[in-house]
Each structure stands twice: as C-alpha cells, then as structure tokens.
Design a protein around this motif. Structure first.
Motif, PDB file in Angstrom:
ATOM      1  N   ALA A  18       5.049   1.291  -1.478  1.00 52.89           N
ATOM      2  CA  ALA A  18       5.454   0.176  -2.338  1.00 52.89           C
ATOM      3  C   ALA A  18       4.303  -0.797  -2.564  1.00 52.89           C
ATOM      4  O   ALA A  18       4.081  -1.266  -3.699  1.00 52.89           O
ATOM      5  CB  ALA A  18       6.646  -0.553  -1.710  1.00 52.89           C
ATOM      6  N   ILE A  19       3.561  -1.128  -1.523  1.00 53.64           N
ATOM      7  CA  ILE A  19       2.409  -2.030  -1.680  1.00 53.64           C
ATOM      8  C   ILE A  19       1.360  -1.387  -2.577  1.00 53.64           C
ATOM      9  O   ILE A  19       0.759  -2.037  -3.448  1.00 53.64           O
ATOM     10  CB  ILE A  19       1.807  -2.390  -0.307  1.00 53.64           C
ATOM     11  CG1 ILE A  19       2.841  -3.119   0.556  1.00 53.64           C
ATOM     12  CG2 ILE A  19       0.558  -3.253  -0.484  1.00 53.64           C
ATOM     13  CD1 ILE A  19       2.380  -3.352   1.993  1.00 53.64           C
ATOM     14  N   HIS A  22       2.654  -1.559  -6.309  1.00 59.41           N
ATOM     15  CA  HIS A  22       2.788  -2.881  -6.934  1.00 59.41           C
ATOM     16  C   HIS A  22       1.548  -3.741  -6.796  1.00 59.41           C
ATOM     17  O   HIS A  22       1.290  -4.618  -7.638  1.00 59.41           O
ATOM     18  CB  HIS A  22       3.994  -3.618  -6.334  1.00 59.41           C
ATOM     19  CG  HIS A  22       5.310  -2.984  -6.666  1.00 59.41           C
ATOM     20  ND1 HIS A  22       5.850  -3.006  -7.941  1.00 59.41           N
ATOM     21  CD2 HIS A  22       6.194  -2.295  -5.896  1.00 59.41           C
ATOM     22  CE1 HIS A  22       7.011  -2.365  -7.937  1.00 59.41           C
ATOM     23  NE2 HIS A  22       7.239  -1.914  -6.701  1.00 59.41           N
ATOM     24  N   ALA A  28       6.489  -5.717  -3.639  1.00 57.87           N
ATOM     25  CA  ALA A  28       6.807  -4.626  -2.708  1.00 57.87           C
ATOM     26  C   ALA A  28       8.012  -5.002  -1.863  1.00 57.87           C
ATOM     27  O   ALA A  28       8.920  -4.193  -1.651  1.00 57.87           O
ATOM     28  CB  ALA A  28       5.609  -4.326  -1.817  1.00 57.87           C
TER      29      ALA A  28
END
Length: 302
Positions: A18-19, A22, A28
């Motif tokens: 996620a990090i 994004h 995230a």
C-alpha cells in the motif's frame, strides 16, 4: 541462511504494498483502514524485517529505496496469487488453467463417456487434462472420501454424508448375443425361459451387489447358468461375440460402434427398471469453481 518465515508477520507485506502504491502514509493507512500511527509502527517493523529503510520521507511523500524497488514486484505478485487463491467468488477460467481432474468412470464409462467429455474440453483452448482413475483396489466412493479423485459414477446413490451426488441418467439394461447365435440368431425377442435356458457371461461385482441381482433373478423365476465370469466390463461383449453365451449390459455398451454390427440386442424379458446412474463428488468440493465447471460440462453429456 534462509529466512524463517515463522518469524515474519506476513500481514506487513500488504502494508508495504500500500505504501509503495500510494507513496503517502495517509493514503496507505486509509486504504488499509488503519490509523497513521499504526501504519508508521508497521513500517518500523518492516524496516527491521528487511534491514533497510525501505521508504524515505520527502516533501513529495515516501520515496522508495533501491531495496524497496527491488522487492516491490515479487511482493505484489505473491499478494495477487494469495488473493486469487482465497477469493471463493473468483470465476474459473478454463483457458488459463492447467488443472488435472481425475474421474472413476466405473465399469465401462471410458468407452463412450470419456470421449464425449474430452470432446467438450477440447472445444476450449485449455491445458486442462482428464485422467481416468482405475477403481481396482478400492471403490470410487472410497477414493472420493480420501480425496484421490474428483468424481465417480455409480448406480447406487451414496449414503455417506461427506458425499454429494446428482442423477446423471437412467440406463436401460438389455440382453446381447452374437448375431449368428445358433438359437437366438433369427429371433427378434427373447422370452424369460430362453433367457434362463442360455448360459451367461457375467461381470464380477462386489458380493453385496451380486446377491441383490441374484435375488432379483430368483424373484423372476430362475437362476442364471454361468458360462464364465470376467473382471473387465469391456470383455463382456467381446466374449459374447465369440461364444454362445449371452449377457446383460447397459444399452449404450450394446450399441457401441465397435460391437453393434456383431451383436443382437434384445429387450430384457424381466421386470428390471432402468438403472439410475449417479455422478458423485465430495461435498468439500462443492464450492470449488473449477470443479463446478467440470461438473456442468459432464452433465451436458447426458
């Protein structure tokens, strides 16, 4: 020394992904339904796991390190495979599958049913394969319970709650004799007396089913005279064509193209109804999309 996966929290991989996608902690965290402090704590643990900073805070967000860029692709691929594996609603796509299915066809299903199933499978551009399982040492039902096969066919519905089934189709039982049989060659039908007067080629079944059939025969007024007993169903018409013995077989076998020109087919002169044939599978497979796809394809062969 290989990394011990038991020491790694694999949930952290979704946070890394996620990090990476994004580039910002806030986005995230929102995607993962986490607070920003919890996401920051997870990033700290990720850094410890990989012994690398992974992401560096900048004015424009979180910049990935060389190590993060290196592992991003493999981690994303692994997560996608896990999601696909766990997604019970995912549609099965035969064109993308190389799955091997195993079916116990019973005594003669390889003759006429297996080719029809393969014909339907071959209409799709797929690497799926169908294996015919020999139920020699154990019954098809036992193989199903042990997870060795995907389906089996039987003319008795299973009583075990672990198994599920549907009726495939009923099959008429007929009498066969060779075309130039000395007593039946010119006949258009066969009487009950003639049926019991002739010697029979029989298939070796389990003792319980043999007793049921014998009991039925006695109720019809006779006991079959056994000429020989064979272990393979395919041998029944072959021996009939080369002897004066007669036999009872399902009509699809009697009409199989390799035999029908050399056999005479008579209506069975007994009160035996058509035998129901059941398609049987393990209940645990009922939610399997690929399994359901093949089941639907098999049922199209009725």
């Amino acid at each position: 020394m290989k990394l011990n996966l038991r020491s790694v929290d694999l949930n952290l991989l979704t946070i890394f992904d996620a990090i990476m996608n994004h580039g910002q902690m806030s986005k995230a965290a929102a995607q993962l339904h986490m607070t920003q402090p919890a996401t920051s704590h997870a990033l700290k643990r990720l850094r410890q796991t990989f012994d690398d900073e992974l992401f560096i805070r900048t004015r424009n967000g979180m910049k990935p390190t060389a190590r993060a860029i290196e592992i991003a692709g493999p981690i994303q691929e692994v997560l996608l495979k896990i999601r696909d594996t766990l997604d019970s609603n995912k549609h099965f796509e035969p064109t993308e599958s190389d799955r091997a299915f195993r079916i116990a066809f019973g005594r003669y299903g390889e003759l006429n049913l297996l080719p029809r199933i393969l014909e339907k499978v071959n209409q799709v551009q797929t690497d799926i394969s169908i294996y015919s399982h020999l139920d020699d040492q154990e019954t098809g039902l036992e193989s199903l319970k042990e997870g060795k096969i995907d389906f089996c066919f039987d003319f008795v519905s299973p009583q075990d709650k672990r198994l599920d089934y549907c009726e495939f189709k009923p099959e008429e039982i007929v009498v066969i004799a060779r075309r130039d049989h000395p007593r039946l060659g010119t006949k258009s039908s066969i009487s009950t007396k003639q049926f019991f007067d002739e010697k029979h080629i029989v298939m070796s079944f389990g003792s319980d089913r043999r007793e049921l059939l014998q009991q039925f025969m006695e109720e019809q007024g006779g006991i079959r005279k056994i000429l020989t007993e064979v272990n393979q169903y395919i041998a029944v018409p072959t021996v009939v064509m080369q002897s004066d013995g007669i036999a009872i077989v399902p009509r699809p076998m009697a009409e199989f193209f390799l035999y029908k020109d050399r056999l005479k087919i008579f209506k069975l002169p007994l009160g035996l109804p058509s035998l129901p044939i059941y398609l049987i599978w393990h209940r645990a497979m009922s939610q399997d999309k690929g399994h359901s796809w093949l089941k639907g394809l098999i049922m199209e062969c009725v």
